[in-house]
Design a protein around this motif. Structure first.
Motif, PDB file in Angstrom:
ATOM      1  N   LEU A 199      35.032  33.448  34.913  1.00  0.00           N
ATOM      2  CA  LEU A 199      35.587  32.996  36.482  1.00  0.00           C
ATOM      3  C   LEU A 199      36.782  33.547  36.861  1.00  0.00           C
ATOM      4  CD1 LEU A 199      33.911  29.478  36.360  1.00  0.00           C
ATOM      5  CD2 LEU A 199      32.889  31.524  37.612  1.00  0.00           C
ATOM      6  N   TRP A 200      37.514  33.644  35.791  1.00  0.00           N
ATOM      7  CA  TRP A 200      39.004  33.963  36.232  1.00  0.00           C
ATOM      8  C   TRP A 200      38.738  35.744  36.544  1.00  0.00           C
ATOM      9  CZ3 TRP A 200      42.358  30.896  37.976  1.00  0.00           C
ATOM     10  CH2 TRP A 200      42.550  29.754  37.442  1.00  0.00           C
ATOM     11  N   SER A 201      38.387  36.408  35.619  1.00  0.00           N
ATOM     12  CA  SER A 201      38.088  37.598  35.787  1.00  0.00           C
ATOM     13  C   SER A 201      37.259  38.137  37.024  1.00  0.00           C
ATOM     14  CB  SER A 201      37.553  38.480  34.370  1.00  0.00           C
ATOM     15  OG  SER A 201      38.109  37.721  33.231  1.00  0.00           O
ATOM     16  N   ALA A 256      42.721  33.938  46.939  1.00  0.00           N
ATOM     17  CA  ALA A 256      42.625  35.022  46.350  1.00  0.00           C
ATOM     18  C   ALA A 256      42.924  34.808  44.931  1.00  0.00           C
ATOM     19  CB  ALA A 256      43.263  36.323  46.779  1.00  0.00           C
ATOM     20  N   PHE A 257      42.779  35.654  43.887  1.00  0.00           N
ATOM     21  CA  PHE A 257      43.076  35.421  42.335  1.00  0.00           C
ATOM     22  C   PHE A 257      44.463  36.046  42.281  1.00  0.00           C
ATOM     23  CE2 PHE A 257      43.887  37.148  38.482  1.00  0.00           C
ATOM     24  CZ  PHE A 257      43.472  36.258  37.231  1.00  0.00           C
ATOM     25  N   GLY A 258      45.320  35.250  41.688  1.00  0.00           N
ATOM     26  CA  GLY A 258      46.676  35.931  41.011  1.00  0.00           C
ATOM     27  C   GLY A 258      48.005  35.179  41.513  1.00  0.00           C
ATOM     28  N   THR A 314      45.683  38.477  31.776  1.00  0.00           N
ATOM     29  CA  THR A 314      45.371  39.924  32.241  1.00  0.00           C
ATOM     30  C   THR A 314      46.513  40.410  33.282  1.00  0.00           C
ATOM     31  OG1 THR A 314      43.669  39.084  33.918  1.00  0.00           O
ATOM     32  CG2 THR A 314      42.743  39.415  31.881  1.00  0.00           C
ATOM     33  N   THR A 315      46.876  39.414  34.065  1.00  0.00           N
ATOM     34  CA  THR A 315      47.756  39.944  34.978  1.00  0.00           C
ATOM     35  C   THR A 315      48.978  40.139  34.254  1.00  0.00           C
ATOM     36  OG1 THR A 315      46.894  38.430  36.530  1.00  0.00           O
ATOM     37  CG2 THR A 315      49.313  39.370  37.083  1.00  0.00           C
ATOM     38  N   ILE A 316      49.270  39.290  33.319  1.00  0.00           N
ATOM     39  CA  ILE A 316      50.782  39.625  32.514  1.00  0.00           C
ATOM     40  C   ILE A 316      50.473  41.069  31.798  1.00  0.00           C
ATOM     41  CG2 ILE A 316      52.277  38.589  30.660  1.00  0.00           C
ATOM     42  CD1 ILE A 316      51.271  35.965  31.694  1.00  0.00           C
ATOM     43  N   VAL A 376      43.392  48.566  42.032  1.00  0.00           N
ATOM     44  CA  VAL A 376      42.094  48.247  42.643  1.00  0.00           C
ATOM     45  C   VAL A 376      41.462  46.904  42.146  1.00  0.00           C
ATOM     46  CG1 VAL A 376      39.452  49.018  42.142  1.00  0.00           C
ATOM     47  CG2 VAL A 376      41.285  50.857  42.156  1.00  0.00           C
ATOM     48  N   GLY A 377      41.329  46.037  42.960  1.00  0.00           N
ATOM     49  CA  GLY A 377      40.898  44.673  42.669  1.00  0.00           C
ATOM     50  C   GLY A 377      42.500  44.064  42.907  1.00  0.00           C
ATOM     51  N   CYS A 378      42.995  44.053  43.864  1.00  0.00           N
ATOM     52  CA  CYS A 378      44.289  43.649  44.068  1.00  0.00           C
ATOM     53  C   CYS A 378      44.449  42.055  44.029  1.00  0.00           C
ATOM     54  CB  CYS A 378      45.054  44.124  45.254  1.00  0.00           C
ATOM     55  SG  CYS A 378      44.236  43.721  46.839  1.00  0.00           S
ATOM     56  N   GLY A 379      43.373  41.111  44.437  1.00  0.00           N
ATOM     57  CA  GLY A 379      43.804  39.776  44.528  1.00  0.00           C
ATOM     58  C   GLY A 379      44.864  39.396  45.363  1.00  0.00           C
ATOM     59  N   SER A 380      45.936  38.851  44.855  1.00  0.00           N
ATOM     60  CA  SER A 380      46.988  38.410  45.625  1.00  0.00           C
ATOM     61  C   SER A 380      48.067  39.637  45.861  1.00  0.00           C
ATOM     62  CB  SER A 380      47.844  37.121  44.919  1.00  0.00           C
ATOM     63  OG  SER A 380      48.347  37.701  43.667  1.00  0.00           O
ATOM     64  N   VAL A 402      43.365  47.549  47.125  1.00  0.00           N
ATOM     65  CA  VAL A 402      42.060  47.382  47.629  1.00  0.00           C
ATOM     66  C   VAL A 402      41.523  46.260  46.956  1.00  0.00           C
ATOM     67  CG1 VAL A 402      41.607  49.831  48.456  1.00  0.00           C
ATOM     68  CG2 VAL A 402      40.767  49.181  46.306  1.00  0.00           C
ATOM     69  N   ASP A 403      40.529  45.596  47.495  1.00  0.00           N
ATOM     70  CA  ASP A 403      39.593  44.554  46.952  1.00  0.00           C
ATOM     71  C   ASP A 403      38.443  44.338  47.914  1.00  0.00           C
ATOM     72  OD1 ASP A 403      40.962  42.021  44.921  1.00  0.00           O
ATOM     73  OD2 ASP A 403      38.816  41.826  46.112  1.00  0.00           O
ATOM     74  N   ILE A 404      37.412  43.947  47.294  1.00  0.00           N
ATOM     75  CA  ILE A 404      36.102  43.550  47.967  1.00  0.00           C
ATOM     76  C   ILE A 404      36.150  42.272  48.939  1.00  0.00           C
ATOM     77  CG2 ILE A 404      34.541  44.816  46.564  1.00  0.00           C
ATOM     78  CD1 ILE A 404      33.807  42.123  45.114  1.00  0.00           C
ATOM     79  N   SER A 405      37.242  41.403  48.692  1.00  0.00           N
ATOM     80  CA  SER A 405      37.579  40.194  49.250  1.00  0.00           C
ATOM     81  C   SER A 405      38.241  40.281  50.393  1.00  0.00           C
ATOM     82  CB  SER A 405      37.798  39.140  48.168  1.00  0.00           C
ATOM     83  OG  SER A 405      38.468  38.069  48.664  1.00  0.00           O
ATOM     84  N   ALA A 449      43.784  48.486  37.479  1.00  0.00           N
ATOM     85  CA  ALA A 449      42.492  47.927  37.665  1.00  0.00           C
ATOM     86  C   ALA A 449      42.400  46.591  36.784  1.00  0.00           C
ATOM     87  CB  ALA A 449      41.375  48.763  37.876  1.00  0.00           C
ATOM     88  N   ASN A 450      42.540  45.610  37.400  1.00  0.00           N
ATOM     89  CA  ASN A 450      42.418  44.250  36.382  1.00  0.00           C
ATOM     90  C   ASN A 450      41.223  43.449  36.970  1.00  0.00           C
ATOM     91  OD1 ASN A 450      42.571  41.886  34.876  1.00  0.00           O
ATOM     92  ND2 ASN A 450      44.466  41.125  36.065  1.00  0.00           N
ATOM     93  N   ILE A 451      40.081  43.929  36.597  1.00  0.00           N
ATOM     94  CA  ILE A 451      38.647  43.124  36.890  1.00  0.00           C
ATOM     95  C   ILE A 451      37.809  43.247  35.432  1.00  0.00           C
ATOM     96  CG2 ILE A 451      36.827  43.671  38.703  1.00  0.00           C
ATOM     97  CD1 ILE A 451      38.388  45.966  40.117  1.00  0.00           C
ATOM     98  N   PRO A 453      32.426  44.644  33.269  1.00  0.00           N
ATOM     99  CA  PRO A 453      31.041  45.436  33.865  1.00  0.00           C
ATOM    100  C   PRO A 453      31.365  46.043  35.148  1.00  0.00           C
ATOM    101  CG  PRO A 453      30.429  43.018  33.313  1.00  0.00           C
ATOM    102  CD  PRO A 453      32.067  43.145  32.983  1.00  0.00           C
ATOM    103  N   VAL A 454      32.348  45.475  36.049  1.00  0.00           N
ATOM    104  CA  VAL A 454      32.895  46.142  37.056  1.00  0.00           C
ATOM    105  C   VAL A 454      33.653  47.314  36.875  1.00  0.00           C
ATOM    106  CG1 VAL A 454      34.262  45.975  39.201  1.00  0.00           C
ATOM    107  CG2 VAL A 454      33.010  44.016  38.256  1.00  0.00           C
ATOM    108  N   LEU A 455      34.509  47.300  35.803  1.00  0.00           N
ATOM    109  CA  LEU A 455      35.433  48.460  35.466  1.00  0.00           C
ATOM    110  C   LEU A 455      34.428  49.533  34.872  1.00  0.00           C
ATOM    111  CD1 LEU A 455      38.166  46.934  33.260  1.00  0.00           C
ATOM    112  CD2 LEU A 455      38.592  47.988  35.442  1.00  0.00           C
TER     113      LEU A 455
END
Ligand SMILES: C[S@@+](CC[C@H](N)C(=O)[O-])C[C@H]1O[C@@H](n2cnc3c(N)ncnc32)[C@H](O)[C@@H]1O
Length: 274
Positions: A20-22, A119-121, A127-129, A148-152, A170-173, A212-214, A217-219
């Motif tokens: 879920l975090w990912s 958002a995440f982050g 994974t962010t660290i 890619v998948g910038c979250g916060s 960029v992010d999809i959210s 890209a921290n995603i 499967p998305v990567l």
């Protein structure tokens, strides 16, 4: 606000929380399932795109059940009272924007103030660290950055504070784009950081450094674009990966090759070049 609730065996709660975090969860609350003491419920908000969210759930093991529910926002915000600064390196700390932090005694310290909103982050996930450490290890003056998948927005903001002349995030959210733009302003880098909801397939590049921290499967599905968007002499950093489960991602990114790996608490960030 709507919550995404995943019901899993108690023994798998940590694994499910990692997934879920990912996927971009900003906060997760774990509670006992009402009907069965061997199960737990993970209650989370996964951005604002219910279709994307339920599509991600298709990849869950079939023994995990999930549903969407109305959310008690006061419960989901309770984590804010316990948020603490995350030390990424001796000269870099990510601080929850609503807490106080004394910088006067530490010259040379970069303090990044982040409010993830929905958002995440908060900068505290492994994974962010790992992504931040990997990115800082390769960043050079003048390098352009794509997150890619910038979250916060924490990765792009750190890159901008480190001197990047231009950052695209960029992010999809939509919640992530709003949080990134707010955090860029908060850290006075909004003049160089451009946050948008453009899909990776539609981005023009290349960029000197792509991060890209995603989830894996998305990567893998983004791999052709991540390769295309990384300049010939450039660097790609991917994370969101559990250590020792990175083979498929490396294979999808070939002929780019691994040059460095940063591990943190069972997670990894991979640094690749053409
Ligand atoms: C694990 S979070 C990473 C956030 C931040 N970069 C960090 O390191 O803390 C992953 C982010 O990727 C976004 N995401 C998921 N699939 C995506 C896609 N196909 N394109 C762009 N962003 C995506 C999610 O909305 C989420 O904000």
């Amino acid at each position: 606000m709507r919550a995404f609730v995943v019901t899993v065996p108690a023994s798998e709660s940590e694994l499910a929380a990692d997934v879920l975090w990912s996927l971009g969860a900003a906060a997760i609350e774990e509670r006992d399932a009402p009907t069965d003491s061997t199960l737990v419920e993970l209650v989370t908000v996964l951005g604002d795109d219910e279709l994307a969210l339920t599509a991600s759930a298709e990849s869950f093991p079939t023994r995990w059940r999930w549903h969407v529910a109305e959310l008690d926002e006061s419960v989901m915000d309770s984590w804010r009272a316990h948020a603490v600064p995350s030390w990424i390196a001796s000269d870099l700390v990510v601080v929850p924007a609503w807490t106080s932090f004394d910088t006067e005694t530490r010259p040379g310290l970069t303090v990044v103030r982040i409010d993830p909103g929905a958002a995440f982050g908060l900068g505290d996930h492994p994974t962010t660290i790992a992504s931040l450490r990997a990115m800082r290890a390769v960043q050079w003056p003048g390098a352009s950055i794509l997150d890619v998948g910038c979250g916060s927005g924490v990765l792009g903001i750190v890159a901008a504070l480190g001197g990047a002349p231009s950052v695209v995030a960029v992010d999809i959210s939509q919640a992530a784009i709003e949080a990134t733009a707010d955090n860029a302003k908060r850290n006075h880098v909004d003049a160089v950081l451009d946050a948008r909801r453009t899909p990776a397939t539609e981005l023009d590049g290349p960029f000197d450094i792509v991060v890209a921290n995603i989830l894996a499967p998305v990567l893998i599905s983004l791999a052709p674009d991540l390769r295309r968007l990384t300049a010939p002499g450039g660097v790609l950093v991917v994370s969101g990966l559990l250590r020792r489960r990175d083979d498929h991602v490396l294979a999808a990114l070939e002929p780019m090759h691994l040059v460095e790996q940063h591990d943190t608490q069972g997670w990894t960030a991979l640094t690749l070049r053409h």
